[in-house]
Scaffold this motif. Sequence first.
Motif, short mmCIF file in Angstrom:
data_model
loop_
_atom_site.label_atom_id
_atom_site.label_comp_id
_atom_site.label_asym_id
_atom_site.label_seq_id
_atom_site.Cartn_x
_atom_site.Cartn_y
_atom_site.Cartn_z
N PHE A 1 1.40 -0.94 -0.02
CA PHE A 1 -0.37 0.09 0.19
C PHE A 1 1.06 1.21 -0.37
O PHE A 1 1.44 1.68 0.95
CB PHE A 1 -1.27 0.19 1.18
N PRO A 2 1.12 1.66 -1.83
CA PRO A 2 1.98 2.53 -1.33
C PRO A 2 1.46 4.19 -1.04
O PRO A 2 0.23 4.89 -1.52
CB PRO A 2 2.51 2.97 -2.43
N GLY A 3 2.43 5.02 -0.69
CA GLY A 3 2.18 6.50 -0.68
C GLY A 3 2.72 7.26 -0.11
O GLY A 3 4.09 7.26 0.76
N SER A 4 2.11 8.71 0.20
CA SER A 4 3.59 9.83 0.93
C SER A 4 2.77 9.69 2.54
O SER A 4 3.65 10.30 3.17
CB SER A 4 3.54 11.12 -0.08
N PHE A 5 1.59 9.25 2.41
CA PHE A 5 1.16 9.37 3.87
C PHE A 5 1.46 10.37 4.62
O PHE A 5 2.23 9.92 5.93
CB PHE A 5 0.83 8.29 4.77
N ASP A 6 1.26 11.43 4.63
CA ASP A 6 1.92 13.25 4.80
C ASP A 6 0.32 14.27 5.68
O ASP A 6 0.44 14.46 4.83
CB ASP A 6 2.60 13.68 4.10
N PRO A 7 -0.22 13.50 6.11
CA PRO A 7 -0.01 12.13 7.07
C PRO A 7 -0.99 10.76 6.62
O PRO A 7 -2.12 11.03 5.87
CB PRO A 7 -0.89 13.15 8.62
N PHE A 8 -1.16 9.85 7.69
CA PHE A 8 -1.42 8.60 7.92
C PHE A 8 -2.79 8.83 7.98
O PHE A 8 -2.82 8.79 9.08
CB PHE A 8 -1.02 7.74 8.02
N THR A 9 -4.08 8.46 7.52
CA THR A 9 -5.55 8.70 7.89
C THR A 9 -6.23 7.73 7.90
O THR A 9 -5.96 7.10 7.74
CB THR A 9 -6.27 10.06 6.77
N LYS A 10 -7.41 7.95 8.89
CA LYS A 10 -8.90 7.40 8.85
C LYS A 10 -8.44 6.92 7.64
O LYS A 10 -9.60 5.46 7.81
CB LYS A 10 -9.78 7.33 9.69
N GLY B 1 3.91 1.14 2.97
CA GLY B 1 5.22 1.54 1.95
C GLY B 1 4.47 3.42 1.79
O GLY B 1 4.19 3.98 1.29
N ILE B 2 5.72 4.05 2.60
CA ILE B 2 6.10 5.29 2.93
C ILE B 2 7.10 5.94 1.67
O ILE B 2 8.23 5.89 2.07
CB ILE B 2 5.76 6.26 3.69
N GLY B 3 6.75 5.82 0.20
CA GLY B 3 7.57 6.79 -0.35
C GLY B 3 7.88 8.52 -0.50
O GLY B 3 7.54 8.82 0.06
N ARG B 4 9.34 8.08 -0.95
CA ARG B 4 10.29 9.99 -0.82
C ARG B 4 9.82 10.57 -2.02
O ARG B 4 9.91 9.76 -2.73
CB ARG B 4 11.71 9.48 -0.34
N ASN B 5 8.83 11.32 -1.79
CA ASN B 5 8.93 12.39 -3.29
C ASN B 5 9.81 13.45 -3.16
O ASN B 5 10.23 14.50 -2.45
CB ASN B 5 7.83 12.63 -3.45
N ALA B 6 10.96 13.24 -4.34
CA ALA B 6 12.39 14.49 -4.14
C ALA B 6 11.42 15.77 -4.00
O ALA B 6 12.19 16.30 -4.42
CB ALA B 6 12.86 14.27 -4.94
N ARG B 7 10.21 15.36 -5.33
CA ARG B 7 9.62 17.42 -4.99
C ARG B 7 8.81 17.90 -4.11
O ARG B 7 8.30 18.80 -4.35
CB ARG B 7 9.24 16.54 -6.67
N LYS B 8 8.59 17.21 -3.60
CA LYS B 8 8.21 17.86 -2.57
C LYS B 8 8.34 17.25 -1.00
O LYS B 8 9.08 16.32 -0.71
CB LYS B 8 6.59 16.79 -2.02
N GLU B 9 8.12 18.45 0.10
CA GLU B 9 8.93 18.40 1.65
C GLU B 9 7.76 18.10 2.66
O GLU B 9 6.71 18.55 1.95
CB GLU B 9 9.55 19.89 2.01
N ARG B 10 8.03 16.94 3.61
CA ARG B 10 7.28 16.27 4.09
C ARG B 10 6.51 17.50 5.32
O ARG B 10 7.32 18.13 5.09
CB ARG B 10 7.95 15.16 4.74
N TYR B 11 4.99 17.33 5.44
CA TYR B 11 5.43 18.40 6.73
C TYR B 11 5.58 17.99 8.20
O TYR B 11 5.96 18.33 8.56
CB TYR B 11 2.88 19.01 6.16
#
Length: 155
Positions: free
Chosen positions: A7-16, A35-45
């Motif tokens: 189950f891939p995603g950025s999960f920023d944040p992981f929701t209900k 799977g929390i993917g790192r996206n070079a184009r996005k800075e995590r919150y």
Amino acid sequence: MKKIALFPGSFDPFTKGHQDIVLRGLRLFDEVIIGIGRNARKERYFPLDQMIHLIEEAFQEYPNVRVISYDDLTANVARNEGAKFLLRGLRNTTDFEYENGISQVNRHIYEEIETVFLITSPNLAPISSSIIRDLHRYGQQVDEFLPYKLVNQTV
């Protein structure tokens, strides 16, 4: 053979909403890897380490759920983890259009992968990570949308 789904995603944040997809996915698969993917184009919150910890805590009663982070193509990660399925949630037709293209590319990269789409439960459909980030950024309480409590309300 064990049926493993990533189950891939950025999960920023992981929701209900994400939690709902994982729990329903467990009815179909022997193991679900979040799977929390790192996206070079996005800075995590929300910091990645914090999110991994919170998700692991939310699923501590489910030994068949694992949390990983990765910096690679999702199809490659699925192959390396032994997953033959990608699990994705769909809230609306916009999600489908976006996810459909990604699933085609993943299949091109890893021929054995199948993407399984679950329709989001109606009561959770309005929840999105971007909305939660905006609410949190401006000081609103967001715990009702998350399967864990944010101890530190500042990021």
